[in-house]
Design a protein around this motif. Structure first.
Motif, PDB file in Angstrom:
ATOM      1  N   CYS A   1      -1.799  -7.298 -34.965  1.00  0.00           N
ATOM      2  CA  CYS A   1      -1.014  -6.744 -33.854  1.00  0.00           C
ATOM      3  C   CYS A   1      -1.873  -6.450 -32.624  1.00  0.00           C
ATOM      4  O   CYS A   1      -1.381  -6.391 -31.517  1.00  0.00           O
ATOM      5  CB  CYS A   1      -0.281  -5.492 -34.311  1.00  0.00           C
ATOM      6  SG  CYS A   1      -1.315  -4.017 -34.392  1.00  0.00           S
ATOM      7  N   ARG A   2      -3.180  -6.227 -32.828  1.00  0.00           N
ATOM      8  CA  ARG A   2      -4.161  -5.942 -31.763  1.00  0.00           C
ATOM      9  C   ARG A   2      -3.994  -4.572 -31.103  1.00  0.00           C
ATOM     10  O   ARG A   2      -4.692  -4.252 -30.147  1.00  0.00           O
ATOM     11  CB  ARG A   2      -4.127  -7.017 -30.668  1.00  0.00           C
ATOM     12  CG  ARG A   2      -4.520  -8.377 -31.208  1.00  0.00           C
ATOM     13  CD  ARG A   2      -4.345  -9.475 -30.206  1.00  0.00           C
ATOM     14  NE  ARG A   2      -4.747 -10.742 -30.812  1.00  0.00           N
ATOM     15  CZ  ARG A   2      -5.636 -11.565 -30.295  1.00  0.00           C
ATOM     16  NH1 ARG A   2      -6.227 -11.283 -29.163  1.00  0.00           N
ATOM     17  NH2 ARG A   2      -5.938 -12.675 -30.911  1.00  0.00           N
ATOM     18  N   THR A   3      -3.065  -3.758 -31.605  1.00  0.00           N
ATOM     19  CA  THR A   3      -2.854  -2.454 -30.962  1.00  0.00           C
ATOM     20  C   THR A   3      -3.022  -1.279 -31.924  1.00  0.00           C
ATOM     21  O   THR A   3      -3.238  -0.159 -31.486  1.00  0.00           O
ATOM     22  CB  THR A   3      -1.436  -2.356 -30.348  1.00  0.00           C
ATOM     23  OG1 THR A   3      -0.483  -2.614 -31.379  1.00  0.00           O
ATOM     24  CG2 THR A   3      -1.250  -3.358 -29.227  1.00  0.00           C
ATOM     25  N   CYS A   4      -2.928  -1.510 -33.237  1.00  0.00           N
ATOM     26  CA  CYS A   4      -2.962  -0.385 -34.183  1.00  0.00           C
ATOM     27  C   CYS A   4      -4.383   0.194 -34.282  1.00  0.00           C
ATOM     28  O   CYS A   4      -5.342  -0.363 -33.753  1.00  0.00           O
ATOM     29  CB  CYS A   4      -2.464  -0.813 -35.560  1.00  0.00           C
ATOM     30  SG  CYS A   4      -3.614  -1.870 -36.471  1.00  0.00           S
ATOM     31  N   CYS A  17      -6.861  -2.443 -35.816  1.00  0.00           N
ATOM     32  CA  CYS A  17      -7.216  -3.531 -34.898  1.00  0.00           C
ATOM     33  C   CYS A  17      -8.188  -3.029 -33.835  1.00  0.00           C
ATOM     34  O   CYS A  17      -9.160  -3.700 -33.504  1.00  0.00           O
ATOM     35  CB  CYS A  17      -5.962  -4.104 -34.239  1.00  0.00           C
ATOM     36  SG  CYS A  17      -5.001  -5.162 -35.341  1.00  0.00           S
ATOM     37  N   CYS A  20      -4.872  -4.276 -40.659  1.00  0.00           N
ATOM     38  CA  CYS A  20      -3.712  -4.174 -39.767  1.00  0.00           C
ATOM     39  C   CYS A  20      -2.437  -4.185 -40.618  1.00  0.00           C
ATOM     40  O   CYS A  20      -2.207  -5.126 -41.365  1.00  0.00           O
ATOM     41  CB  CYS A  20      -3.704  -5.343 -38.786  1.00  0.00           C
ATOM     42  SG  CYS A  20      -2.219  -5.361 -37.763  1.00  0.00           S
ATOM     43  N   PRO A  21      -1.605  -3.143 -40.511  1.00  0.00           N
ATOM     44  CA  PRO A  21      -0.393  -3.100 -41.341  1.00  0.00           C
ATOM     45  C   PRO A  21       0.572  -4.252 -41.041  1.00  0.00           C
ATOM     46  O   PRO A  21       1.429  -4.565 -41.854  1.00  0.00           O
ATOM     47  CB  PRO A  21       0.246  -1.758 -40.990  1.00  0.00           C
ATOM     48  CG  PRO A  21      -0.824  -0.958 -40.354  1.00  0.00           C
ATOM     49  CD  PRO A  21      -1.739  -1.938 -39.681  1.00  0.00           C
TER      50      PRO A  21
HETATM   51 ZN   LIG Z   1      -3.049  -4.086 -35.978  1.00  0.00          ZN
END
Ligand SMILES: [Zn+2]
Ligand SMILES: [Zn+2]
Length: 351
Positions: A100-103, A106, A114-115
């Motif tokens: 997702c690049r945001t959690c 990440c 990453c979930p």
């Molecule tokens: Zn993530």
């Protein structure tokens, strides 16, 4: 184009699907080789487990039917909008895990946690097809001295390198690898490259022979030898300080804890299909630590290409056969699951 599409349990179809087109930031690839992994066979027989079945994956929005295959070496044939690299004609391998690049994970670089992770061939169309599209920034270009055939094993090599990285093994460390199938043999070579002394444990003769050929400092046939006492003999009576379980059998986590030195580390890099019985007091009393290792990160893919290019990791001896797309179900899968399994990796060439 032709693709092997997963429609559900025991329902894999070779069919004609629309030609994929690269979106902005993506490249279109012609698949040179795609390996068949035990996971592909398990998904066919017992799945969908990892394949997005009834609910769409949050990152890709996709669910089955999906083209399967995740161990890919390919050639760039078309660039999507805004792509500056790689170039058309480059031979590449993929970081096949989208995140997702945001959690929290990440952002910290722990992308395997990453979930919403989405893997190629499981949550988005994979490589058992003529063509595939993929984000340009998640491909790694192969140097001239790495053939596409040897590069088809970069994906399992990345899994193995991630486990070796998780073990933090370094020069002077003594490491036992339980289960020297494909991932175990690749982990063994990654550990050797990190400077460790490595002992290979398996029941299968062809695995032990290849382990010896690929640089194992000792091999132990667990069907005829007592693994724990043999490992103790090799390590001044105290056991290796790291044990990697790449076998994933019901009894191997217990064996790993019995074999490892007091205060040592056990790394699990397998998917357990049965639930092992485990006495947690065996960790309390010995202060042994246990760590899981899942998939890989982009830097593991880059490291796999480097190790193959430098000759420190050999993958060609693990290529047992090359077949066509229409032979996967009749020929490829049965050979992967036969009791007298005589293969490491079977590669598929769709052209
Ligand atoms: Zn993530
Ligand atoms: Zn795999």
């Amino acid at each position: 184009m032709q693709a092997l599409v997963y429609h559900g349990n025991k329902d894999l179809r070779l069919e004609t699907v629309p030609e994929p087109t690269p979106g902005p930031g993506q490249v279109k690839l012609a698949v040179d080789y795609c390996g068949i992994c035990a996971t592909d066979v398990e998904e066919f027989l017992y799945g969908p487990v990892f394949i997005s079945g009834d609910t769409p994956n949050p990152v890709t929005g996709r669910q089955m039917p999906l083209t399967t295959g995740h161990e890919i070496a390919a050639t760039v044939i078309e660039l999507g909008e805004g792509v500056l690299a790689p170039s058309v004609g480059d031979r590449v391998v993929l970081n096949g895990v989208l995140t997702c690049r945001t959690c929290r994970w990440c952002r910290e670089g722990e992308t395997t946690q990453c979930p919403s992770m989405a893997a190629i061939g499981f949550a988005i169309d994979g490589g058992l097809a003529e063509h595939v599209v993929w984000p340009a920034e998640q491909v790694v270009v192969l140097p001239d001295n790495v053939s596409s055939k040897e590069a088809a094993l970069v994906e399992p090599a990345s899994v193995a390198i991630h486990a070796a990285r998780r073990s933090e093994a370094a020069a002077g460390d003594r490491v036992a690898v339980i289960g020297v199938g494909t991932v175990g043999l690749l982990a063994m070579q990654a550990l050797k490259a990190q400077g460790a002394e490595v002992y290979a444990v398996d029941k299968r003769q062809m695995s032990l022979e290849l382990a010896a050929e690929l640089g194992a400092d000792a091999t132990i046939d667990s069907s005829t030898q007592d693994t724990v006492s043999r490992l103790a003999e090799l390590t001044d009576g105290i056991g290796p300080n790291i044990v990697i379980d790449a076998a994933g059998a019901a009894e191997t986590p217990k064996l790993a804890v019995e074999a490892v030195r007091r205060g040592g580390l056990v790394v699990l890099v397998a998917i357990y299909t049965s639930t092992p019985q485990f006495d947690f007091n065996s960790l309390v009393g010995t202060e042994v630590r246990m760590a899981g290792s899942l998939a890989y990160e982009q830097r593991d893919v880059e490291e796999a290409v480097k190790l193959i290019a430098s000759g420190q990791m050999k993958t060609l001896p693990l290529v047992s056969d090359v077949i066509k797309l229409d032979q996967v179900i009749e020929t490829g899968f049965p050979r992967m699951v036969s009791a007298a399994k005589d293969v490491f990796r079977i590669l598929v060439t769709p052209r």
